[in-house]
Scaffold this motif. Structure first.
Motif, PDB file in Angstrom:
ATOM      1  N   HIS A  93       0.866  -1.189   0.000  1.00  0.00           N
ATOM      2  CA  HIS A  93       0.000   0.000   0.000  1.00  0.00           C
ATOM      3  C   HIS A  93       0.894   1.228   0.000  1.00  0.00           C
ATOM      4  CE1 HIS A  93      -3.585   2.310   1.954  1.00  0.00           C
ATOM      5  NE2 HIS A  93      -3.354   2.683   0.716  1.00  0.00           N
ATOM      6  N   TRP A 140       0.949   5.540  -0.581  1.00  0.00           N
ATOM      7  CA  TRP A 140       0.136   6.727  -0.706  1.00  0.00           C
ATOM      8  C   TRP A 140       0.993   7.981  -0.674  1.00  0.00           C
ATOM      9  CZ3 TRP A 140       0.034   3.331   3.294  1.00  0.00           C
ATOM     10  CH2 TRP A 140       0.371   3.797   4.546  1.00  0.00           C
ATOM     11  N   TRP A 184       0.521  12.387  -0.365  1.00  0.00           N
ATOM     12  CA  TRP A 184      -0.410  13.441   0.018  1.00  0.00           C
ATOM     13  C   TRP A 184       0.264  14.792  -0.067  1.00  0.00           C
ATOM     14  CZ3 TRP A 184       1.777   9.990   3.359  1.00  0.00           C
ATOM     15  CH2 TRP A 184       2.559  10.501   4.367  1.00  0.00           C
ATOM     16  N   SER A 200      -3.681   7.163  -3.461  1.00  0.00           N
ATOM     17  CA  SER A 200      -3.373   5.877  -2.845  1.00  0.00           C
ATOM     18  C   SER A 200      -3.306   4.789  -3.905  1.00  0.00           C
ATOM     19  CB  SER A 200      -4.453   5.542  -1.821  1.00  0.00           C
ATOM     20  OG  SER A 200      -4.223   4.284  -1.245  1.00  0.00           O
TER      21      SER A 200
END
Length: 65
Positions: A21, A23, A25, A32
């Motif tokens: 996973h 991600w 920002w 994501s």
């Protein structure tokens, strides 16, 4: 210029699925990506390589904390 931060998490789900996973920002946005690999369908060398990658990434994450 937009600056982004990133983070990566990996784990083994049920001892047979490797989850990745990732991600990113920034100011008011999040992106994501989630991938999964079923380890039982891979040969031994590929499975061992993914497990070494998981250990390496876990070590990098601990070092950054």
């Amino acid at each position: 210029m937009i600056k982004a931060q990133s983070s990566i998490a990996t784990w083994l789900e049920g001892e047979s699925i490797f989850i990745f996973h990732e991600w990113y920002w920034g100011d008011g946005w999040v992106q994501s990506r989630l991938d999964g690999v079923w380890l039982l369908a891979l040969n031994f060398e590929q499975t061992a390589s993914l497990l070494r990658l998981r250990e390496f990434l876990a070590g990098k994450q601990k070092a950054s904390e």
